[in-house]
Design a protein around this motif. Structure first.
Motif, short mmCIF file in Angstrom:
data_model
loop_
_atom_site.label_atom_id
_atom_site.label_comp_id
_atom_site.label_asym_id
_atom_site.label_seq_id
_atom_site.Cartn_x
_atom_site.Cartn_y
_atom_site.Cartn_z
N ALA A 25 0.61 -1.22 0.18
CA ALA A 25 -0.05 0.06 0.02
C ALA A 25 0.90 1.26 -0.16
O ALA A 25 0.60 2.26 -0.92
CB ALA A 25 -0.82 0.23 1.07
N TRP A 26 1.74 1.39 0.80
CA TRP A 26 2.91 2.44 0.88
C TRP A 26 3.58 2.44 -0.31
O TRP A 26 3.99 3.69 -0.89
CB TRP A 26 3.75 2.40 2.01
CG TRP A 26 2.75 2.87 3.16
CD1 TRP A 26 2.39 1.94 4.50
CD2 TRP A 26 2.41 3.96 3.76
NE1 TRP A 26 1.77 2.77 5.41
CE2 TRP A 26 1.58 3.85 4.80
CE3 TRP A 26 2.55 5.25 3.17
CZ2 TRP A 26 0.93 5.11 5.54
CZ3 TRP A 26 1.81 6.51 3.56
CH2 TRP A 26 1.08 6.33 5.08
N THR A 27 4.13 1.74 -1.09
CA THR A 27 4.78 1.54 -2.50
C THR A 27 3.80 2.01 -3.24
O THR A 27 4.23 2.98 -4.01
CB THR A 27 5.03 -0.03 -2.80
OG1 THR A 27 5.83 -0.46 -1.86
CG2 THR A 27 5.70 0.24 -4.34
N VAL A 28 2.70 1.72 -3.47
CA VAL A 28 1.51 2.44 -4.17
C VAL A 28 1.46 4.01 -4.08
O VAL A 28 1.35 4.58 -4.95
CB VAL A 28 -0.02 1.57 -4.28
CG1 VAL A 28 -0.80 2.40 -5.06
CG2 VAL A 28 0.15 0.25 -4.60
N VAL A 55 -7.47 6.14 -6.06
CA VAL A 55 -6.40 4.90 -5.69
C VAL A 55 -5.94 4.94 -4.32
O VAL A 55 -6.08 3.90 -3.59
CB VAL A 55 -5.56 4.79 -6.91
CG1 VAL A 55 -4.68 3.66 -6.41
CG2 VAL A 55 -5.93 4.58 -8.14
N VAL A 56 -5.17 6.07 -3.83
CA VAL A 56 -4.74 6.09 -2.45
C VAL A 56 -5.62 5.82 -1.32
O VAL A 56 -5.51 5.11 -0.57
CB VAL A 56 -3.76 7.48 -2.31
CG1 VAL A 56 -3.63 7.61 -0.95
CG2 VAL A 56 -2.57 7.27 -3.15
N LEU A 57 -6.78 6.59 -1.50
CA LEU A 57 -7.96 6.66 -0.31
C LEU A 57 -8.50 5.29 -0.23
O LEU A 57 -8.97 4.78 0.64
CB LEU A 57 -8.85 7.82 -0.57
CG LEU A 57 -8.47 9.19 -0.37
CD1 LEU A 57 -9.43 10.29 -0.33
CD2 LEU A 57 -7.57 9.30 1.02
N ARG A 103 -4.53 -6.12 -7.77
CA ARG A 103 -4.03 -6.09 -6.52
C ARG A 103 -4.62 -4.94 -5.65
O ARG A 103 -4.74 -5.08 -4.52
CB ARG A 103 -2.53 -5.99 -6.52
CG ARG A 103 -1.83 -7.16 -7.07
CD ARG A 103 -0.51 -7.08 -6.77
NE ARG A 103 -0.12 -7.43 -5.08
CZ ARG A 103 1.03 -7.25 -4.61
NH1 ARG A 103 2.23 -7.11 -5.35
NH2 ARG A 103 1.09 -7.28 -3.24
N LEU A 104 -5.24 -4.05 -6.23
CA LEU A 104 -5.81 -2.75 -5.50
C LEU A 104 -7.37 -3.17 -5.24
O LEU A 104 -7.77 -2.40 -4.38
CB LEU A 104 -5.80 -1.60 -6.22
CG LEU A 104 -4.24 -1.08 -6.80
CD1 LEU A 104 -4.50 0.25 -7.54
CD2 LEU A 104 -3.33 -1.10 -5.64
N ALA A 105 -7.82 -3.98 -5.91
CA ALA A 105 -9.56 -4.12 -5.72
C ALA A 105 -9.64 -5.40 -4.76
O ALA A 105 -9.08 -6.43 -4.70
CB ALA A 105 -10.00 -4.42 -7.00
#
Length: 427
Positions: free
Chosen positions: A6-9, A120-122, A187-189
């Motif tokens: 998450a922090w990499t994104v 995307v971040v939130l 990977r985000l969903a």
């Protein structure tokens, strides 16, 4: 997903945002060179800066809606590639007209990045961090402006203004390639569904929720207040290099470095505003509005004082504190928009906020300041700009008045037959 991913994104998203604003603001570092080479007026220079924000404002909504439907990561990659190639095009411009077209395409590329990137971040962090992360993400724009004017000014002084644009374009293409390798939509969903969603069910949810973008007085007040306040920040980011060049007699590279330091202060103000908002409103969310209004009024007083003082340390101190407050409302405003709109249209909601920021603030700020500078001088124009904070503060106070009743009215907005997602409950 893991916290590390998450922090990499988040870090890569900030990196692309830096590239976004480096490509946008490098122009301001070379204003003196373009003015001398092409014999341009301040109004013409301001239009080269304003056209980017105008394109962002006009196109951010449809492009963010497309990203919500067809995939946010794919949209981000396309956007980054386009603005980087357009910046390379600016490097080979032979006239004002060609530069204007190049800057237009920079704006088209950047149109949806801010809204889609923050969505995307939130989507991968807890809702209790919304104002902090929003402020930090938006602050990436100010830090990108720092790099744009400082690095761009240094490169322009050493190798010419064309290489300044070329360096920014190449940097953006490299970052886009890294983002494409590391960040994957799947990977985000949750449950393997695309983050933007492209099935009939997702499109149905979007159509059902779109009216909520303007369904309350408080969310409209957040849009308006945020946009008006960024009129001031946009004017400062665009014209501080010229201010130091004209009134402190600095060379373009030195003026870009000095302006970059103040752009850094603006970015820090965005972060501190978000952090302060989250802390102050931890037990009472309505206090976010007070933080936003306080930043507006503080910026009004200090920037008005700064541009009335003679050149020197006292002016620079007042200017620094005024810059710190000038965009401190960005984080609270974004958090309030997130609280008042469904998560399924997050990118579109932030696109609406970006539209307001662009059309009310970032687009007219540089252009109007340039037009006023042709008539009253740059210092006279900068004395007028802070007055916009009065209207911004009034908008935030109106939003505060309606916020609690709007939250109550929207507390159960789920269409019939559709279960409410936990992330859609306002905090």
């Amino acid at each position: 997903m893991s916290k590390g991913y998450a922090w990499t994104v988040f870090a890569l998203g900030i990196g692309l945002l830096l590239s976004d604003y480096m490509s946008r603001q490098v122009l301001n570092a070379v204003f003196p060179m373009l003015k001398a080479e092409w014999l341009l007026s301040d109004a013409a220079l301001g239009s080269l800066s304003g056209i980017v924000a105008l394109a962002v404002g006009v196109l951010t909504f449809p492009m963010s809606l497309m990203a919500d439907r067809w995939g946010r990561v794919r949209s981000l990659l396309l956007a980054a590639t386009l603005w980087s190639l357009a910046t390379l095009g600016c490097a080979v411009s032979a006239s004002y007209g060609e530069m204007f077209v190049g800057r237009l395409f920079v704006g088209i590329g950047e149109a949806a990045y801010g809204s889609v990137g923050i969505a995307v971040v939130l989507s991968i962090f807890p809702v209790t961090l919304r104002a902090t992360l929003s402020g930090a993400f938006i602050a990436g724009g100010a830090f990108g402006s720092v790099l744009g004017v400082t690095v761009g000014g240094a490169v322009a002084q050493a190798a010419g203004w064309r290489w300044a644009f070329a360096a920014m374009g190449i940097f953006g293409l490299i970052l886009a390639a890294v983002y494409a390798v590391v960040v994957k939509e799947s990977r985000l969903a949750p449950r393997g569904r695309p983050a933007g969603g492209d099935g009939p069910e997702a499109r149905g949810r979007l159509r059902a929720h779109l009216p909520r973008l303007f369904s309350s007085v408080s969310v409209i007040s957040a849009y308006v207040g945020s946009g008006l306040q960024l009129f001031i920040a946009g004017a400062l980011l665009s014209w501080l290099p010229s201010f130091f060049n004209r009134y402190y007699h600095m060379a373009p590279g030195e003026a870009g470095g000095a302006a970059g330091a103040f752009a850094m202060v603006i970015g820090l103000g965005m972060i501190f505003g978000g952090v302060a908002s989250d802390r102050i409103s931890a037990t009472n969310p309505i206090r976010k509005w007070a933080v936003a209004a306080g930043c507006s009024l503080g910026a009004l007083l200090l920037l008005t004082l700064a541009f009335q003082l003679p050149s020197g340390p006292a002016q620079l101190l007042a200017l620094a504190v005024g810059c710190l407050l000038s965009a401190g409302s960005a984080g609270p405003a974004a958090a309030m928009v997130a609280n008042l709109t469904p998560a399924s249209i997050a990118a579109t909601a932030f696109a609406t906020l970006t539209l307001a920021n662009s059309l009310l603030g970032l687009a007219p700020g540089p252009a109007v300041t340039g037009a006023l500078a042709d008539r009253f001088g740059l210092l006279g124009a900068l004395r007028v700009v802070p007055l916009v904070a009065v209207a911004a503060a009034l908008a935030f106070l109106v939003g505060r008045h309606w916020y609690e009743r709007d939250l109550l009215r929207l507390a159960d907005p789920t269409p019939k037959g559709e279960p409410k997602h936990p992330s859609e409950v306002p905090s």
